[in-house]
Motif scaffolding. Structure first.
Motif, PDB file in Angstrom:
ATOM      1  N   SER A 213     -11.023  35.239  10.865  1.00 37.47           N
ATOM      2  CA  SER A 213     -11.273  34.621   9.469  1.00 37.47           C
ATOM      3  C   SER A 213     -11.847  35.940   8.857  1.00 37.47           C
ATOM      4  CB  SER A 213     -12.238  33.682   9.500  1.00 37.47           C
ATOM      5  OG  SER A 213     -12.666  33.506   8.425  1.00 37.47           O
ATOM      6  N   VAL A 214     -12.596  36.982   9.228  1.00 33.64           N
ATOM      7  CA  VAL A 214     -13.205  38.037   8.797  1.00 33.64           C
ATOM      8  C   VAL A 214     -13.031  39.132  10.044  1.00 33.64           C
ATOM      9  CG1 VAL A 214     -15.129  38.958   7.697  1.00 33.64           C
ATOM     10  CG2 VAL A 214     -14.570  36.598   7.599  1.00 33.64           C
ATOM     11  N   ILE A 215     -12.522  40.096   9.427  1.00 33.76           N
ATOM     12  CA  ILE A 215     -12.611  41.347  10.210  1.00 33.76           C
ATOM     13  C   ILE A 215     -13.080  42.719   9.608  1.00 33.76           C
ATOM     14  CG2 ILE A 215     -10.032  40.785  11.425  1.00 33.76           C
ATOM     15  CD1 ILE A 215      -8.693  42.970   9.620  1.00 33.76           C
ATOM     16  N   ARG A 216     -13.549  43.694  10.517  1.00 27.33           N
ATOM     17  CA  ARG A 216     -14.461  44.615  10.038  1.00 27.33           C
ATOM     18  C   ARG A 216     -13.602  45.978  10.479  1.00 27.33           C
ATOM     19  NH1 ARG A 216     -19.399  47.625  11.365  1.00 27.33           N
ATOM     20  NH2 ARG A 216     -19.563  46.242  13.299  1.00 27.33           N
ATOM     21  N   LEU A 217     -13.410  46.693   9.584  1.00 22.17           N
ATOM     22  CA  LEU A 217     -12.821  48.203   9.919  1.00 22.17           C
ATOM     23  C   LEU A 217     -13.854  48.800  11.014  1.00 22.17           C
ATOM     24  CD1 LEU A 217     -11.238  49.703   6.921  1.00 22.17           C
ATOM     25  CD2 LEU A 217     -10.180  48.297   8.523  1.00 22.17           C
ATOM     26  N   VAL A 218     -13.261  49.348  12.089  1.00 19.93           N
ATOM     27  CA  VAL A 218     -14.188  50.135  12.987  1.00 19.93           C
ATOM     28  C   VAL A 218     -14.715  51.418  12.621  1.00 19.93           C
ATOM     29  CG1 VAL A 218     -14.096  51.220  15.381  1.00 19.93           C
ATOM     30  CG2 VAL A 218     -12.946  49.005  15.067  1.00 19.93           C
ATOM     31  N   ALA A 219     -13.897  52.036  11.800  1.00 20.72           N
ATOM     32  CA  ALA A 219     -14.291  53.442  11.153  1.00 20.72           C
ATOM     33  C   ALA A 219     -14.381  53.333   9.623  1.00 20.72           C
ATOM     34  CB  ALA A 219     -13.354  54.656  11.348  1.00 20.72           C
ATOM     35  N   TYR A 220     -15.591  53.916   9.092  1.00 22.54           N
ATOM     36  CA  TYR A 220     -15.763  53.706   7.704  1.00 22.54           C
ATOM     37  C   TYR A 220     -14.689  54.492   6.917  1.00 22.54           C
ATOM     38  CZ  TYR A 220     -17.466  54.120   2.936  1.00 22.54           C
ATOM     39  OH  TYR A 220     -17.556  54.149   1.342  1.00 22.54           O
ATOM     40  N   ARG A 221     -13.808  53.597   5.984  1.00 17.89           N
ATOM     41  CA  ARG A 221     -12.792  54.371   4.928  1.00 17.89           C
ATOM     42  C   ARG A 221     -13.169  54.418   3.598  1.00 17.89           C
ATOM     43  NH1 ARG A 221      -8.157  55.890   8.104  1.00 17.89           N
ATOM     44  NH2 ARG A 221      -8.838  55.174  10.119  1.00 17.89           N
ATOM     45  N   HIS A 222     -12.974  55.777   3.134  1.00 20.86           N
ATOM     46  CA  HIS A 222     -13.300  55.760   1.659  1.00 20.86           C
ATOM     47  C   HIS A 222     -12.001  55.035   0.972  1.00 20.86           C
ATOM     48  CE1 HIS A 222     -14.410  56.882  -2.352  1.00 20.86           C
ATOM     49  NE2 HIS A 222     -13.354  57.433  -2.421  1.00 20.86           N
ATOM     50  N   ILE A 223     -12.399  53.914   0.147  1.00 23.26           N
ATOM     51  CA  ILE A 223     -11.465  53.410  -0.715  1.00 23.26           C
ATOM     52  C   ILE A 223     -11.251  53.614  -2.039  1.00 23.26           C
ATOM     53  CG2 ILE A 223     -10.402  51.112  -1.009  1.00 23.26           C
ATOM     54  CD1 ILE A 223     -10.504  51.493   2.061  1.00 23.26           C
ATOM     55  N   PRO A 224     -10.386  54.568  -2.544  1.00 19.26           N
ATOM     56  CA  PRO A 224     -10.444  55.133  -3.754  1.00 19.26           C
ATOM     57  C   PRO A 224     -10.019  53.755  -4.818  1.00 19.26           C
ATOM     58  CG  PRO A 224      -8.767  56.269  -2.582  1.00 19.26           C
ATOM     59  CD  PRO A 224      -9.320  55.051  -1.821  1.00 19.26           C
ATOM     60  N   GLN A 225     -10.850  53.610  -5.861  1.00 18.08           N
ATOM     61  CA  GLN A 225     -10.812  52.637  -6.886  1.00 18.08           C
ATOM     62  C   GLN A 225      -9.087  52.308  -7.174  1.00 18.08           C
ATOM     63  OE1 GLN A 225     -13.291  51.096  -7.500  1.00 18.08           O
ATOM     64  NE2 GLN A 225     -12.531  49.576  -9.062  1.00 18.08           N
ATOM     65  N   GLN A 226      -8.495  53.247  -7.297  1.00 14.10           N
ATOM     66  CA  GLN A 226      -6.850  53.197  -7.425  1.00 14.10           C
ATOM     67  C   GLN A 226      -6.003  52.314  -6.754  1.00 14.10           C
ATOM     68  OE1 GLN A 226      -8.871  55.859  -7.650  1.00 14.10           O
ATOM     69  NE2 GLN A 226      -7.419  57.445  -7.170  1.00 14.10           N
ATOM     70  N   SER A 227      -6.477  52.239  -5.316  1.00 14.80           N
ATOM     71  CA  SER A 227      -5.862  51.557  -4.219  1.00 14.80           C
ATOM     72  C   SER A 227      -6.095  49.932  -4.367  1.00 14.80           C
ATOM     73  CB  SER A 227      -6.153  52.071  -2.833  1.00 14.80           C
ATOM     74  OG  SER A 227      -7.629  51.362  -2.540  1.00 14.80           O
ATOM     75  N   ARG A 228      -7.225  49.599  -5.386  1.00 10.39           N
ATOM     76  CA  ARG A 228      -7.182  48.358  -5.492  1.00 10.39           C
ATOM     77  C   ARG A 228      -6.176  47.656  -6.164  1.00 10.39           C
ATOM     78  NH1 ARG A 228     -12.711  47.469  -3.093  1.00 10.39           N
ATOM     79  NH2 ARG A 228     -13.821  49.292  -3.668  1.00 10.39           N
ATOM     80  N   ALA A 229      -5.630  46.603  -5.523  1.00 12.29           N
ATOM     81  CA  ALA A 229      -4.266  46.169  -5.821  1.00 12.29           C
ATOM     82  C   ALA A 229      -4.090  45.608  -7.042  1.00 12.29           C
ATOM     83  CB  ALA A 229      -3.916  45.284  -4.665  1.00 12.29           C
ATOM     84  N   LEU A 230      -3.384  46.073  -7.992  1.00 13.71           N
ATOM     85  CA  LEU A 230      -2.851  45.478  -9.099  1.00 13.71           C
ATOM     86  C   LEU A 230      -1.556  44.786  -8.804  1.00 13.71           C
ATOM     87  CD1 LEU A 230      -2.866  45.230 -12.354  1.00 13.71           C
ATOM     88  CD2 LEU A 230      -1.500  47.202 -12.357  1.00 13.71           C
ATOM     89  N   SER A 231      -1.588  43.392  -8.763  1.00 12.73           N
ATOM     90  CA  SER A 231      -0.456  42.750  -8.241  1.00 12.73           C
ATOM     91  C   SER A 231      -0.476  41.599  -9.285  1.00 12.73           C
ATOM     92  CB  SER A 231      -0.484  42.452  -6.920  1.00 12.73           C
ATOM     93  OG  SER A 231      -1.372  41.602  -6.779  1.00 12.73           O
ATOM     94  N   ARG A 232       0.759  41.022  -9.215  1.00 17.30           N
ATOM     95  CA  ARG A 232       1.242  39.754 -10.135  1.00 17.30           C
ATOM     96  C   ARG A 232       0.139  38.701  -9.397  1.00 17.30           C
ATOM     97  NH1 ARG A 232       4.875  35.682 -11.576  1.00 17.30           N
ATOM     98  NH2 ARG A 232       4.645  34.047 -10.104  1.00 17.30           N
ATOM     99  N   LYS A 233      -0.088  38.633  -8.018  1.00 20.52           N
ATOM    100  CA  LYS A 233      -0.636  37.627  -7.459  1.00 20.52           C
ATOM    101  C   LYS A 233      -2.389  37.773  -8.262  1.00 20.52           C
ATOM    102  CE  LYS A 233      -2.009  37.850  -3.154  1.00 20.52           C
ATOM    103  NZ  LYS A 233      -2.086  38.152  -1.742  1.00 20.52           N
ATOM    104  N   ASN A 234      -2.797  38.915  -8.384  1.00 19.50           N
ATOM    105  CA  ASN A 234      -3.994  39.019  -8.489  1.00 19.50           C
ATOM    106  C   ASN A 234      -4.501  38.949 -10.010  1.00 19.50           C
ATOM    107  OD1 ASN A 234      -4.930  39.733  -5.952  1.00 19.50           O
ATOM    108  ND2 ASN A 234      -4.961  41.757  -6.105  1.00 19.50           N
ATOM    109  N   ILE A 235      -3.350  39.133 -10.616  1.00 16.46           N
ATOM    110  CA  ILE A 235      -3.426  38.863 -12.278  1.00 16.46           C
ATOM    111  C   ILE A 235      -3.532  37.436 -12.342  1.00 16.46           C
ATOM    112  CG2 ILE A 235      -2.451  38.961 -14.496  1.00 16.46           C
ATOM    113  CD1 ILE A 235      -3.444  41.697 -13.822  1.00 16.46           C
TER     114      ILE A 235
END
Ligand SMILES: [Zn+2]
Length: 212
Positions: free
Chosen positions: A96-118
């Motif tokens: 139900s919830v997972i966690r990445l094993v290694a820290y990843r820098h997630i740049p703001q641009q990668s936050r999904a702009l998608s029809r579903k999210n709008i």
């Protein structure tokens, strides 16, 4: 902050973390099947909250994708559903919830702009007539039309029913005599959390990570 669709990941080579924050499906997950059969497809599409190694919520993916990340050792389960799926040799509790094993820098641009999210942000409400529609009866409207230089950004895209979209045509809301129900909000951390809460509202295992 500006975002361009439809390439929210920019031009960097994809990483495991990018995959984790993508909602795209993967055939690799088809090695799993659910014992109940009837709910098989829908269970594998259930949303899974993805946390960074620091427990920061970074996105939502589907069970199928989450299990592939776990198998690859990229992520581990933090919270489990009661349901199980079976592969050739093993049973797996569905995460139900997972966690990445290694820290990843997630740049703001990668936050999904998608029809579903709008549509989620606008709560499936046409931003011109104010009526609520099923997703299939909504489209995205460029508030400032593309022909006038309007961009595909969180601030310039709104949920819109086909009827309003047709009558607005290639005009601005002012020209068409339309008024926006709400000024489209740019993407912020708040938007991100809000979207995750909306997606996960039925799963109380998400709550402690999203603070609600
Ligand atoms: Zn409408």
């Amino acid at each position: 902050m500006r975002q361009e669709a439809p390439n929210p990941r920019g031009h960097r080579p994809p990483t495991a973390a990018d995959s984790a924050v993508s909602s795209s499906d993967t055939p690799a997950g088809s090695r799993f099947h659910n014992s109940s059969g009837t709910r098989r497809g829908s269970l594998m599409q259930e949303p899974v909250l993805v946390l960074n190694a620091t427990y920061e919520p970074i996105n939502v993916t589907a069970v199928r994708r989450a299990m592939v990340l776990m198998l690859k050792g990229v992520a581990q389960a933090e919270e489990l559903h009661n349901s199980e799926v079976h592969s050739a040799a093993h049973s797996h509790r569905v995460p139900s919830v997972i966690r990445l094993v290694a820290y990843r820098h997630i740049p703001q641009q990668s936050r999904a702009l998608s029809r579903k999210n709008i549509l989620l942000r606008d709560r499936n409400t046409c931003q011109f007539c104010g009526r609520v529609f099923p997703s299939s009866e909504l489209t995205l409207d460029h508030v400032v039309p593309r022909s006038r230089g309007g961009r595909s950004t969180w601030e310039n895209l709104v949920a819109c029913c086909y009827r309003c979209n047709n009558s607005k045509g290639d005009r601005t809301p002012e020209e068409a005599g339309f008024k926006l129900a709400r000024r489209p909000r740019p993407f912020t951390l708040h938007t991100s959390r809000q979207l995750m809460r909306l997606i996960g509202h039925r799963d109380e295992r998400w709550r402690k990570y999203l603070f609600y």
